[in-house]
Write an enzyme that holds these catalytic residues in place. Structure first.
Site, PDB file in Angstrom:
ATOM      1  N   ASP A   7      -2.020  -3.098   4.384  1.00  0.00           N
ATOM      2  CA  ASP A   7      -2.581  -2.135   3.264  1.00  0.00           C
ATOM      3  C   ASP A   7      -3.159  -3.132   2.772  1.00  0.00           C
ATOM      4  OD1 ASP A   7       0.140  -0.751   1.998  1.00  0.00           O
ATOM      5  OD2 ASP A   7      -1.621  -2.001   0.436  1.00  0.00           O
ATOM      6  N   ASP A  55      -1.085  -4.670  -0.501  1.00  0.00           N
ATOM      7  CA  ASP A  55      -0.263  -5.607  -0.191  1.00  0.00           C
ATOM      8  C   ASP A  55      -0.999  -6.968   0.668  1.00  0.00           C
ATOM      9  OD1 ASP A  55       1.702  -4.245  -1.144  1.00  0.00           O
ATOM     10  OD2 ASP A  55       2.330  -3.493   1.300  1.00  0.00           O
ATOM     11  N   ARG A  70       0.581   6.126  -3.655  1.00  0.00           N
ATOM     12  CA  ARG A  70       0.574   7.783  -2.705  1.00  0.00           C
ATOM     13  C   ARG A  70       1.465   7.322  -2.840  1.00  0.00           C
ATOM     14  NH1 ARG A  70      -2.942   7.605   2.567  1.00  0.00           N
ATOM     15  NH2 ARG A  70      -1.257   5.685   2.988  1.00  0.00           N
ATOM     16  N   THR A 124       4.544  13.033   0.565  1.00  0.00           N
ATOM     17  CA  THR A 124       3.156  13.817   1.083  1.00  0.00           C
ATOM     18  C   THR A 124       2.071  13.266   1.402  1.00  0.00           C
ATOM     19  OG1 THR A 124       3.151  13.565  -1.742  1.00  0.00           O
ATOM     20  CG2 THR A 124       4.379  14.420  -0.974  1.00  0.00           C
TER      21      THR A 124
HETATM   22  C1  PRP Z   1      -4.247   2.224  -0.491  1.00  0.00           C
HETATM   23  C2  PRP Z   1      -5.719   2.413  -1.158  1.00  0.00           C
HETATM   24  C3  PRP Z   1      -6.372   3.681  -1.821  1.00  0.00           C
HETATM   25  C4  PRP Z   1      -5.597   4.372  -0.909  1.00  0.00           C
HETATM   26  C5  PRP Z   1      -6.224   5.598  -0.233  1.00  0.00           C
HETATM   27  O1  PRP Z   1      -3.438   2.748  -2.329  1.00  0.00           O
HETATM   28  O2  PRP Z   1      -5.762   0.453  -1.575  1.00  0.00           O
HETATM   29  O3  PRP Z   1      -6.100   3.355  -3.242  1.00  0.00           O
HETATM   30  O4  PRP Z   1      -4.562   3.847  -0.958  1.00  0.00           O
HETATM   31  O5  PRP Z   1      -5.342   6.368   0.302  1.00  0.00           O
HETATM   32  P1  PRP Z   1      -5.532   8.413  -0.090  1.00  0.00           P
HETATM   33  O6  PRP Z   1      -7.437   7.450   0.687  1.00  0.00           O
HETATM   34  O7  PRP Z   1      -5.326   8.214   1.405  1.00  0.00           O
HETATM   35  O8  PRP Z   1      -4.945   8.419  -1.302  1.00  0.00           O
HETATM   36  P2  PRP Z   1      -2.164   2.240  -2.628  1.00  0.00           P
HETATM   37  O9  PRP Z   1      -1.415   4.032  -2.765  1.00  0.00           O
HETATM   38  O10 PRP Z   1      -1.435   1.792  -1.213  1.00  0.00           O
HETATM   39  O11 PRP Z   1      -1.606   1.488  -3.792  1.00  0.00           O
HETATM   40  P3  PRP Z   1      -1.330   0.302  -3.848  1.00  0.00           P
HETATM   41  O12 PRP Z   1      -3.263   0.154  -4.288  1.00  0.00           O
HETATM   42  O13 PRP Z   1      -1.963   0.167  -5.296  1.00  0.00           O
HETATM   43  O14 PRP Z   1      -0.970  -0.225  -3.336  1.00  0.00           O
HETATM   44  N1  URA Z   2      -4.748   2.528   2.025  1.00  0.00           N
HETATM   45  C1  URA Z   2      -4.376   0.727   2.791  1.00  0.00           C
HETATM   46  O1  URA Z   2      -4.289   0.388   2.143  1.00  0.00           O
HETATM   47  N2  URA Z   2      -4.461   0.825   4.209  1.00  0.00           N
HETATM   48  C2  URA Z   2      -4.734   1.801   4.788  1.00  0.00           C
HETATM   49  O2  URA Z   2      -5.082   1.955   6.025  1.00  0.00           O
HETATM   50  C3  URA Z   2      -4.581   3.978   3.607  1.00  0.00           C
HETATM   51  C4  URA Z   2      -4.362   3.616   3.066  1.00  0.00           C
END
Ligand code: PRP
Ligand code: URA
Length: 209
Positions: free
Chosen positions: A200, A203, A104, A108
């Protein structure tokens, strides 16, 4: 007609509570994500077709049922979806695994694609998309759109925690997709994090923060 299932099971409630706890460390967090994936997989595969077979037991012939025909593919959304793959494969060892990389944009909140590798025969498979977090819904919607472009007709989404905003957006964008989540939370905050959520997911699974 597609459906949305929000799990209501003591084991699921218990494990989600442990997952939310900020004091749960990386090792336990990873194990819980995997165990929840297995429990969600059990529910999401209720409609798999079976056929009657005859099996010789040591003492007689049993008329029983086995899975028939349907080929499956799991598609985790990187990174956090990776944490769900082993728990799903524990019940579906013959499933193939594709990967979609999305993150994400922090300003945005729109998903940015950086990787897509799917099984060659994906169009012939039923696909289960995996991501523990359904926040704005942007990542799940985008991943499912990419999979549909490859000709896939039958898609399910399995997540662990959903926000009402993301669930509604996903239902509207892909009304044909069955959705299974372990918990539906209260809302998103101004940074697009699920409240109360678990922080997160990526993480916490990979120990990057
Ligand atoms: C997180 C999560 C989803 C997304 C959800 O990923 O694992 O993929 O956010 O958010 P959304 O419904 O608003 O799209 P992130 O973008 O943090 O990436 P990562 O898993 O690589 O940390
Ligand atoms: N992605 C995450 O990992 N946690 C949240 O709460 C939202 C998006």
């Amino acid at each position: 007609m597609s459906k949305t299932v929000i799990m209501d099971h003591p084991l699921v409630h218990h494990k989600v509570s442990l997952l939310r706890n900020k004091n749960t460390g990386t090792k336990e967090f990873k194990e819980l994500v995997s165990e929840l994936a297995t429990l969600l997989c059990y529910e999401a595969t209720r409609d798999l077709p079976t056929e009657e077979v005859e099996i010789e037991t040591p003492v007689a012939v049993a008329k029983t049922h086995m899975l028939s025909g349907r080929k499956l593919a799991l598609v985790p959304i990187l990174r956090a979806g990776l944490g769900m793959v082993d728990g799903m494969l524990a019940l579906l060892p013959a499933a193939k695994v594709g990967h979609i990389g999305l993150y994400r944009n922090e300003d945005t909140l729109e998903p940015v694609e950086y990787y897509c590798k799917l099984p060659e025969d994906i169009a012939e498979r039923e696909v289960i998309v995996l991501d523990p977090m359904l926040a704005t819904g942007g990542s799940a919607i985008d991943a499912i759109s990419q999979i549909k472009k490859r000709g896939v007709k039958n898609i399910k989404f399995i997540g662990i925690i959903g926000a009402p905003e993301g669930l509604k957006r996903l239902q509207e964008a892909h009304p044909d997709v069955d959705i299974y989540i372990a918990a539906l939370d209260e809302k998103l905050n101004e940074n697009g994090y699920i409240i109360p959520g678990l922080g997160d997911a990526g993480d916490r699974i990979f120990g990057t923060k």
